[in-house]
Design an enzyme around this catalytic site. Structure first.
Site, PDB file in Angstrom:
ATOM      1  N   GLU A   1      -9.740  -9.307   3.867  1.00  0.00           N
ATOM      2  CA  GLU A   1      -9.991  -7.918   3.494  1.00  0.00           C
ATOM      3  C   GLU A   1     -11.321  -7.760   2.764  1.00  0.00           C
ATOM      4  OE1 GLU A   1      -7.948  -4.078   1.218  1.00  0.00           O
ATOM      5  OE2 GLU A   1      -6.811  -5.943   1.446  1.00  0.00           O
TER       6      GLU A   1
ATOM      7  N   SER B   1       0.829  -1.208   0.000  1.00  0.00           N
ATOM      8  CA  SER B   1       0.000   0.000   0.000  1.00  0.00           C
ATOM      9  C   SER B   1       0.856   1.249   0.000  1.00  0.00           C
ATOM     10  CB  SER B   1      -0.935   0.005   1.211  1.00  0.00           C
ATOM     11  OG  SER B   1      -0.235  -0.341   2.402  1.00  0.00           O
TER      12      SER B   1
ATOM     13  N   ASP C   1       5.437  -7.195   2.610  1.00  0.00           N
ATOM     14  CA  ASP C   1       4.640  -7.642   1.471  1.00  0.00           C
ATOM     15  C   ASP C   1       5.525  -8.054   0.305  1.00  0.00           C
ATOM     16  OD1 ASP C   1       1.885  -7.881   1.640  1.00  0.00           O
ATOM     17  OD2 ASP C   1       1.530  -5.732   1.457  1.00  0.00           O
TER      18      ASP C   1
END
Length: 377
Positions: free
Chosen positions: A246, A108, A146
């Site tokens: 999510e 992100s 990530d």
């Protein structure tokens, strides 16, 4: 059994066994306990509580490094797990200081740090830079990095190679990967078998927006909801230590959490998960820029309004610079004596820099008065 006592022969100071039947005085008992502890410590066949590193340091429990085992313990006891993203040294320090369990260096960063509309553009090399900065700032939480889009999809070998880099070059403790396609499950299994802890991610997987048709919630139909649970179970079977859920409905997240034996970390998935994760910038209310408003998710609660504080501070700074009220005397700490000012001005005159000499003299005189430059300065 026998107890230890100090021999009266102080020249040899040996430990001699005794066979007293009467109750020894308290001081003798304390001495006996001390020597028993010493004897146990000197025995080579008594293992320490850890494999490496000797005795554990005497530090507060709250200051100990969070590990995968720590998370398993919290999950077993039903204690919620806290996860927050971080992308640089300052945010990592904040996450660390707050006592957050897991610090996720998320892709992100592509959106909230680099200004992209999706997470797809960020590369593994850029992610590693973020990981290294976070690792320098956070010493307590479990650090999870990530795997960015494009660095693990081709093969399990590529996935393992990328995961190894995240740990070796990025300083992370574990990695996170998205999706539940067979190739992703195989990649997760291969990474675990390589000795690296893996966090899975199902539901809305931002790296798959090309297939999903955008940032769309998942699990809203029977088939889609079943797929979320089945994918989470497959990731657990592959060896993942936890799974992010999510943007799925709360009943779906509750079912997945109940079906799994590993923690679920919710983000836009309701209150029934084992823990929660939010993006650092989102939860702080850091930016009100139109771009950021466009990518701020509906499920995020702003626990602060840091953006307004930052904007006000920058506006105040701009105003004080423009009105010449900053920097004032209290923020001009470095001094030069009057004698040196004269010598400096004379040297400038000899260099043919008369205006510079006058400026130095005027500044010195101003500093002795109110410290605020005149309008002509």
């Amino acid at each position: 059994k026998f107890s230890f006592s100090v021999s009266k022969d102080s020249r040899r100071s040996r430990v001699a066994p005794t066979n007293h039947t009467r109750t020894p005085p308290l001081r003798t008992m304390a001495t006996g306990h001390a020597f028993r502890r010493l004897a146990r410590r000197m025995l080579s066949n008594v293992p320490e509580s850890t494999v490496y590193g000797g005795p554990r340091p005497q530090e507060a429990a709250a200051a100990r490094r969070v590990t995968v085992t720590t998370l398993r313990g919290k999950h077993r006891r039903g204690e919620p797990i806290t996860v927050v993203t971080a992308y640089d040294y300052p945010s990592a320090v904040h996450v660390d200081s707050a006592g957050i369990d897991v610090c996720l260096v998320g892709d992100s960063a592509a959106m909230v740090v680099h200004g992209h509309d999706t997470t797809l553009p960020i590369s593994l090399d850029v992610m590693l830079e973020h990981c290294r900065a976070v690792a320098r700032g956070a010493s307590r939480p479990l650090l999870v990095g990530d795997l960015s889009f494009g660095c693990y999809e081709s093969s399990s070998t590529q996935a393992v190679d990328s995961a190894v880099r995240v740990l070796k070059e990025g300083g992370m403790d574990a990695i996170k990967l998205e999706g539940g396609a067979p190739s992703r499950i195989s990649a997760a299994k291969a990474i675990v078998e390589a000795g690296i802890a893996v966090m899975g991610h199902v539901g809305l997987t931002p790296q798959a927006i090309s297939v999903l048709g955008g940032f769309r919630p998942q699990g809203k139909t029977v088939d889609s909801a079943i797929k979320v649970v089945e994918t989470a179970l497959a990731l657990q079977e592959a060896g993942c230590f936890s799974v992010v859920l999510e943007c799925v409905p709360a009943p779906v997240a509750a079912a997945a959490t109940s079906a799994l034996k590993i923690p679920t970390i919710g983000i836009g998935a309701g209150p029934f998960c084992s823990g929660q994760v939010l993006v650092y910038h989102d939860l702080l209310g850091m930016m009100q820029h139109p771009h950021h408003a466009k990518v701020t998710p509906k499920f995020c609660k702003q626990f602060g309004n840091v953006g307004s504080v930052i904007n006000k501070a920058l506006s105040d700074y701009k105003q004080e610079v423009e009105t010449r009220s900053f920097p004032g005397p209290s923020h001009t700490p470095y001094k030069i004596t009057a004698t040196d000012v004269d010598g400096f001005a004379n040297a400038l005159q000899k260099m043919g820099l008369g205006e510079a000499a006058d400026a130095a003299a005027a500044a010195a005189e101003n500093s002795e008065n109110d410290g605020k430059p005149s309008e002509n300065s």
